[in-house]
Design a protein around this motif. Structure first.
Motif, PDB file in Angstrom:
ATOM      1  N   ASN A  23     112.848 -38.725  17.781  1.00  0.00           N
ATOM      2  CA  ASN A  23     112.212 -38.316  19.037  1.00  0.00           C
ATOM      3  C   ASN A  23     112.795 -37.047  19.649  1.00  0.00           C
ATOM      4  N   LEU A  24     113.032 -36.048  18.815  1.00  0.00           N
ATOM      5  CA  LEU A  24     113.566 -34.775  19.302  1.00  0.00           C
ATOM      6  C   LEU A  24     112.405 -33.792  19.435  1.00  0.00           C
ATOM      7  N   SER A  25     112.527 -32.853  20.354  1.00  0.00           N
ATOM      8  CA  SER A  25     111.379 -31.970  20.579  1.00  0.00           C
ATOM      9  C   SER A  25     111.246 -30.927  19.476  1.00  0.00           C
ATOM     10  N   ILE A  26     110.004 -30.464  19.321  1.00  0.00           N
ATOM     11  CA  ILE A  26     109.663 -29.510  18.267  1.00  0.00           C
ATOM     12  C   ILE A  26     109.056 -28.291  18.926  1.00  0.00           C
ATOM     13  N   LYS A  27     109.604 -27.112  18.602  1.00  0.00           N
ATOM     14  CA  LYS A  27     109.124 -25.904  19.278  1.00  0.00           C
ATOM     15  C   LYS A  27     108.788 -24.820  18.246  1.00  0.00           C
ATOM     16  N   THR A  28     107.504 -24.407  18.244  1.00  0.00           N
ATOM     17  CA  THR A  28     107.038 -23.414  17.285  1.00  0.00           C
ATOM     18  C   THR A  28     107.462 -22.006  17.713  1.00  0.00           C
ATOM     19  N   VAL A  29     108.094 -21.272  16.789  1.00  0.00           N
ATOM     20  CA  VAL A  29     108.457 -19.886  17.110  1.00  0.00           C
ATOM     21  C   VAL A  29     107.950 -18.882  16.074  1.00  0.00           C
ATOM     22  N   ILE A  30     107.284 -19.391  14.997  1.00  0.00           N
ATOM     23  CA  ILE A  30     106.654 -18.483  14.030  1.00  0.00           C
ATOM     24  C   ILE A  30     105.265 -19.036  13.732  1.00  0.00           C
ATOM     25  N   VAL A  31     104.258 -18.154  13.745  1.00  0.00           N
ATOM     26  CA  VAL A  31     102.889 -18.591  13.444  1.00  0.00           C
ATOM     27  C   VAL A  31     102.297 -17.672  12.379  1.00  0.00           C
ATOM     28  N   PRO A  32     101.324 -18.202  11.613  1.00  0.00           N
ATOM     29  CA  PRO A  32     100.638 -17.325  10.665  1.00  0.00           C
ATOM     30  C   PRO A  32      99.929 -16.218  11.442  1.00  0.00           C
ATOM     31  N   GLU A  33      99.797 -15.050  10.831  1.00  0.00           N
ATOM     32  CA  GLU A  33      99.183 -13.914  11.516  1.00  0.00           C
ATOM     33  C   GLU A  33      97.794 -14.299  12.027  1.00  0.00           C
ATOM     34  N   GLY A  34      97.482 -13.934  13.268  1.00  0.00           N
ATOM     35  CA  GLY A  34      96.163 -14.216  13.839  1.00  0.00           C
ATOM     36  C   GLY A  34      96.062 -15.581  14.497  1.00  0.00           C
ATOM     37  N   GLU A  35      97.123 -16.410  14.447  1.00  0.00           N
ATOM     38  CA  GLU A  35      97.083 -17.719  15.111  1.00  0.00           C
ATOM     39  C   GLU A  35      98.066 -17.739  16.270  1.00  0.00           C
ATOM     40  N   ASP A  36      97.913 -18.754  17.152  1.00  0.00           N
ATOM     41  CA  ASP A  36      98.922 -18.896  18.202  1.00  0.00           C
ATOM     42  C   ASP A  36      99.603 -20.254  18.093  1.00  0.00           C
ATOM     43  N   ALA A  37     100.517 -20.540  19.009  1.00  0.00           N
ATOM     44  CA  ALA A  37     101.367 -21.716  18.887  1.00  0.00           C
ATOM     45  C   ALA A  37     100.792 -22.929  19.609  1.00  0.00           C
ATOM     46  N   SER A  38      99.460 -22.875  19.941  1.00  0.00           N
ATOM     47  CA  SER A  38      98.903 -23.943  20.765  1.00  0.00           C
ATOM     48  C   SER A  38      98.709 -25.256  19.996  1.00  0.00           C
ATOM     49  N   LYS A  39      98.473 -25.137  18.659  1.00  0.00           N
ATOM     50  CA  LYS A  39      98.197 -26.350  17.871  1.00  0.00           C
ATOM     51  C   LYS A  39      99.499 -27.126  17.602  1.00  0.00           C
ATOM     52  N   PRO A  40      99.518 -28.461  17.806  1.00  0.00           N
ATOM     53  CA  PRO A  40     100.725 -29.205  17.407  1.00  0.00           C
ATOM     54  C   PRO A  40     100.844 -29.237  15.875  1.00  0.00           C
ATOM     55  N   LEU A  41     102.072 -29.133  15.393  1.00  0.00           N
ATOM     56  CA  LEU A  41     102.305 -29.061  13.940  1.00  0.00           C
ATOM     57  C   LEU A  41     102.219 -30.443  13.307  1.00  0.00           C
ATOM     58  N   GLU A  42     101.632 -30.494  12.110  1.00  0.00           N
ATOM     59  CA  GLU A  42     101.633 -31.760  11.364  1.00  0.00           C
ATOM     60  C   GLU A  42     102.731 -31.772  10.323  1.00  0.00           C
ATOM     61  N   ALA A  43     103.249 -30.593  10.036  1.00  0.00           N
ATOM     62  CA  ALA A  43     104.384 -30.460   9.118  1.00  0.00           C
ATOM     63  C   ALA A  43     105.109 -29.175   9.484  1.00  0.00           C
ATOM     64  N   ALA A  44     106.319 -29.017   8.970  1.00  0.00           N
ATOM     65  CA  ALA A  44     107.068 -27.799   9.270  1.00  0.00           C
ATOM     66  C   ALA A  44     106.343 -26.594   8.679  1.00  0.00           C
ATOM     67  N   TYR A  45     106.300 -25.490   9.437  1.00  0.00           N
ATOM     68  CA  TYR A  45     105.732 -24.248   8.919  1.00  0.00           C
ATOM     69  C   TYR A  45     106.895 -23.389   8.420  1.00  0.00           C
ATOM     70  N   THR A  46     107.003 -23.268   7.081  1.00  0.00           N
ATOM     71  CA  THR A  46     108.206 -22.629   6.524  1.00  0.00           C
ATOM     72  C   THR A  46     107.948 -21.231   5.968  1.00  0.00           C
ATOM     73  N   ASP A  47     106.678 -20.794   5.983  1.00  0.00           N
ATOM     74  CA  ASP A  47     106.360 -19.459   5.460  1.00  0.00           C
ATOM     75  C   ASP A  47     106.695 -18.378   6.492  1.00  0.00           C
ATOM     76  N   PRO A  48     106.745 -17.125   6.044  1.00  0.00           N
ATOM     77  CA  PRO A  48     106.905 -16.050   7.027  1.00  0.00           C
ATOM     78  C   PRO A  48     105.667 -15.925   7.900  1.00  0.00           C
ATOM     79  N   GLY A  49     105.792 -15.274   9.034  1.00  0.00           N
ATOM     80  CA  GLY A  49     104.648 -15.093   9.935  1.00  0.00           C
ATOM     81  C   GLY A  49     105.053 -14.168  11.078  1.00  0.00           C
ATOM     82  N   ILE A  50     104.451 -14.413  12.249  1.00  0.00           N
ATOM     83  CA  ILE A  50     104.725 -13.581  13.427  1.00  0.00           C
ATOM     84  C   ILE A  50     105.554 -14.394  14.415  1.00  0.00           C
ATOM     85  N   MET A  51     106.582 -13.769  14.995  1.00  0.00           N
ATOM     86  CA  MET A  51     107.460 -14.477  15.934  1.00  0.00           C
ATOM     87  C   MET A  51     106.770 -14.651  17.284  1.00  0.00           C
TER      88      MET A  51
END
Ligand SMILES: [Zn+2]
Length: 865
Positions: free
Chosen positions: A356-384
């Protein structure tokens, strides 16, 4: 004429010739180029097993080939003779370790000699013998002088019942002692280490120099060294002066840190734990303490963690985050603390969800934003994103930018980290080389003076397997005056890891009988590096890495001039036996109790599974080399092993194929005997003139002779190529069979071409089946050794096909063939075809409307009806 050859008799006779001709000694000072062929030396367990046999036969073929190719060859053997089994034999059966070891060595040496392995026994080394371990101790002192040997506290396996330290091998998969069955505890003891981490970068970079090593082995070493490039970052603890340092390869995700994890053993753990969490934290630490490192870090095991109540601050954004402890973080590795970035790390994502620890998105695929909750870790490069001043930056550039910022703000700095840790070399056991230092209350740790080496292992010891090492109980041995101040002091009672003995034995072979030095520079530089090293893949990491480390350290101390000890490495495959297993009970069944046609469990009648697996006693699938030697002789065993599979592949033992090789050797025996005993034909010079003088002037008369000569030289060419580079012994043996068949078919025993074929067959066979080859060589009237002959060279002109078979067709139907010169053009081919008997029979008196010529193949006549 004998119809079957007597392997036992021939092999005994060979042994004598080999020694009489002085071939058992290495040529030291010859003008020839050197070749150092080396098998990994065995632990003297008592008897050779098939894995050993395969290893040594492979190296032996290479050594014999190189001698015939004009090299002076160093091919030595020795014994990796310290270690646990001898001490266990002492505990279980009361046999002194030295006696047990020497008996085993004598037995295995006899078997190696029976196999016809062409070793120089005058250079034999035995690591448990004082004349060897004297130098192991001397090398330890070199490490000590170089600042590469040091002591620190480290965990050992402790048996609380027998009150003794256990080796890893003495602890079963459930973490219990092999003897007492007690649950093994981790206990901290002061131990010796070698600073291999000082050489991590070199050991990694120099892998590039090893072009003769299997890629797989190099990759395993690189992974073991485990270099990662990243950042060291510090997180202040709320309400305290101290900071928690972490290493990360993903500084670009630092704004996404939502918690920190400490190793339970981390010294900050008790400090950050709040009073309300104290009880649960302590219980958790106790639980984790009983788990081995492997259990704690196993991929498939759920990671367990617990909150300490303490909090830290992410200096980049000022956010407060919880501090946990978890089993998967080890204090000995890195800083003993990690940052948790669940949004961008798979393990952290799972751990955060479970706790139950919080999850905070700091990298998103180009053209997307951080509004969607993650279903798995996003480990690829992207935009900060959510990353303050770094928002909008590609994460690939973010790494360097964050490090630069951290350095400016004093939050941290760039860092390279290795997975490799220093090598724990001390063992609390008797049967190893004593570590040559003395502990003095006033002077501290004092090296034993070189003139006092070796520090000998005391004899007549009582082995009980309980309590501390037997060495600690020998008052006379332990209590000595300090070499520095003369006051009463105590010897170090730990002995060295046996991997130290095997990290330099290949150097000792170059100067094995030197009792004044470990080796001298010109000897070691003359023979090193090992040109071909052969051994099992199980040594891909430790032994080979440690040997590389030793070579570099000794080089830096001016003791040798080489960077890398092993030029080429061949890791031979396993030897597998047919295995019968009851799939319902999991029990292995002895082959002798099974009908191979209908494999059933003799007790229950259940159908058995049948498969090939590495030979082992517990699976009842082993084949004893001694039995094969007794039944067929060494040459058959060697030929089978070489023929059955390429050396780096696994080999499935097959009695029918062994039998096949025995029959082949018998065919060769008959072929040569028949030739040797044929009375000379009147007026013709027969075979016994040395072929060196005949050489290329041989002028085959008939097609039969031309074909045979081509077969002979094709065999030379193919086998020579098979033995270059990849050592494809299996295809080389096939070529030997082809040549023997060509000789059987030729039936031109009177011709020099036949004699050349026979002599060539024997020479080509010599590295593979040395005994029979020598005997047959003598059968031809030679008095020297076949092993002293030059490796045959092929005559390119003999390979030229000067006649071809031309097919003659009438209206597309094959009516016959004729022999024509190979270089005939279209016009000539038509003329040969027209003049042939076939053509005369089918086209005479008819009108030829068209002639189709396929050069090198056929002529087709289209005729009018
Ligand atoms: Zn002293």
């Amino acid at each position: 004429m004998e119809s079957q050859y007597n392997a036992a008799e021939i092999e005994q006779k060979w042994q004598r010739t080999w020694t009489e001709l002085g071939l058992d000694k290495t040529q030291e000072d010859s003008e020839k180029p050197k070749f150092y062929a080396l098998s990994m030396f065995p632990y003297p367990s008592g008897n050779l097993h098939m894995g050993h046999v395969r290893n040594y036969v492979i190296t032996d073929v290479i050594a014999r080939l190189k001698r015939m190719q004009g090299y002076r060859v160093l091919h030595p053997m020795g014994w990796d003779a310290f270690g646990l089994p001898a001490e266990n034999a002492a505990i279980d059966r009361g046999i002194p370790p030295a006696k047990w070891t020497n008996q085993n060595i004598a037995q295995m040496k006899k078997q190696l000699q029976q196999l016809g392995i062409s070793l120089d026994w005058s250079r034999e080394v035995t690591t448990c013998s004082p004349d060897y371990y004297k130098w192991t101790q001397w090398i330890f002192l070199q490490f000590l002088k170089a600042g590469l040997a040091y002591q620190k506290e480290a965990a050992v396996n402790w048996d609380p019942v027998d009150q003794t330290v256990l080796a890893n091998e003495q602890v079963d998969s459930e973490g219990r002692s092999w003897r007492s069955g007690a649950k093994v505890e981790r206990k901290m003891l002061r131990q010796w280490f070698f600073k291999i981490t000082d050489y991590a970068e070199q050991l990694l970079n120099d892998l590039d120099k090893l072009s003769g090593w299997p890629e797989r082995v190099k990759l395993m070493q690189a992974n073991w060294i485990g270099k990662s490039v990243g950042a060291y970052l510090e997180f202040p603890i709320v309400g305290m002066e101290e900071k928690i340092g972490v290493f990360t390869t993903r500084p670009d995700t630092v704004y996404g840190v939502t918690y920190l994890v400490l190793a339970p053993e981390h010294p900050l753990t008790p400090k950050v734990t709040t009073p309300d969490r104290k009880e649960s934290v302590e219980a958790f630490i106790k639980e984790v303490a009983s788990e081995s490192e492997i259990e704690r870090t196993a991929e498939d095991k759920p990671k367990r963690g617990i909150l300490t109540g303490g909090r830290a601050i992410n200096p980049f954004n000022g956010e407060e985050i919880p501090i946990l402890i978890a089993d998967y973080v080890l204090y000995e590795y890195g800083t003993g603390a990690v940052m948790g970035v669940p949004a961008h790390d798979t393990r952290d994502f799972k751990f955060a969800k479970e706790n139950n620890l919080s999850i905070k998105t700091v990298i998103v695929p180009e053209g997307e934003d951080a509004s969607k909750p993650l279903e798995a870790a996003y480990t690829d490069p992207g935009i900060m994103v959510n990353s303050g001043q770094f928002d909008g930056k590609p994460s690939t550039e973010g790494k360097a930018a964050i490090i630069e910022y951290a350095e400016k703000q004093s939050y941290g700095k760039a860092r390279v980290q290795y997975r490799l840790r220093d090598w724990l070399i001390s063992r609390q056991r008797y049967w190893g080389a004593p570590i040559p230092v003395i502990h003095c209350p006033s002077c501290g740790t004092v090296p034993v003076p070189e003139s006092d080496l070796p520090v000998k292992l005391p004899e007549s010891i009582k082995f009980t397997g309980r309590g501390p090492s037997p060495l600690t109980q020998l008052e006379d041995w332990v209590n000595v005056p300090c070499p520095s101040c003369g006051e009463p002091a105590k010897r170090e009672t730990d002995t060295m890891d046996t991997f130290i003995d095997s990290s330099w034995y290949f150097l000792r072979y170059t100067d094995a009988s030197n009792d004044g030095k470990a080796f001298v520079l010109d000897r070691v530089n003359d023979w090193m590096a090992v040109d071909q090293y052969v051994g099992g893949i199980e040594h891909a990491i430790l032994h080979l890495l440690y040997s590389r480390f030793f070579t570099k350290v000794l080089r830096d101390r001016g003791l040798l001039n080489w960077d890398e000890p092993f030029e080429r490495l061949l890791t031979q495959g396993m030897v597998q036996g047919i295995t019968y297993k009851n799939p319902n009970t999991g029990k292995y069944i002895q082959a002798s109790a099974v009908n191979p046609e209908h494999p059933k469990d003799p007790e229950t009648g259940e159908i058995l599974s049948v498969f090939y697996e590495k030979m082992s006693k517990s699976k009842y699938n082993g084949v004893d080399p001694q039995q094969v030697l007794a039944k067929y002789g060494a040459d058959t065993a060697r030929m089978f092993i070489l023929f059955k599979a390429p050396p780096e592949k696994d080999l499935e033992w097959d009695d029918a194929d062994v039998e096949g090789q025995f029959r082949f050797l018998n065919r060769v025996w008959r072929l040569v005997t028949e030739f040797a005993e044929k009375p000379p034909v009147k007026g013709k010079e027969k075979s016994k003139i040395p072929l060196r003088q005949q050489g290329r002037s041989l002028n085959p008369k008939s097609k039969i002779q031309k074909d045979l000569r081509r077969a002979t030289h094709t065999a030379i060419k193919e086998i020579s190529e098979d033995l270059e580079g990849e050592y494809q012994f299996n295809t080389a043996v096939s070529e030997l069979m082809k040549l023997s068949n060509a000789l059987s078919d030729a039936k031109c025993l009177d011709s020099p071409v036949y004699a050349e074929g026979i002599e060539t067959l024997i020479k080509l066979m010599a590295p593979f089946a040395p005994h029979i080859a020598e005997q047959l060589w003598h059968r031809l009237g030679h008095v020297d050794s076949v092993h002293q002959q030059a490796w045959p060279k092929f005559d390119p002109s003999a390979l030229v096909v000067d006649e071809i078979t031309l097919v003659i067709q009438i209206m597309g139907k094959t009516r016959g063939t004729i022999q024509v010169p190979a270089n005939s053009d279209k016009q000539a081919l038509e003329q040969y075809a027209r003049k042939s008997d076939v053509a005369k029979r089918y086209i005479e008196g008819k009108e030829v409307k068209k002639v189709i010529v396929v050069p090198g193949k056929l002529v087709n006549f289209v005729v009018a009806n």
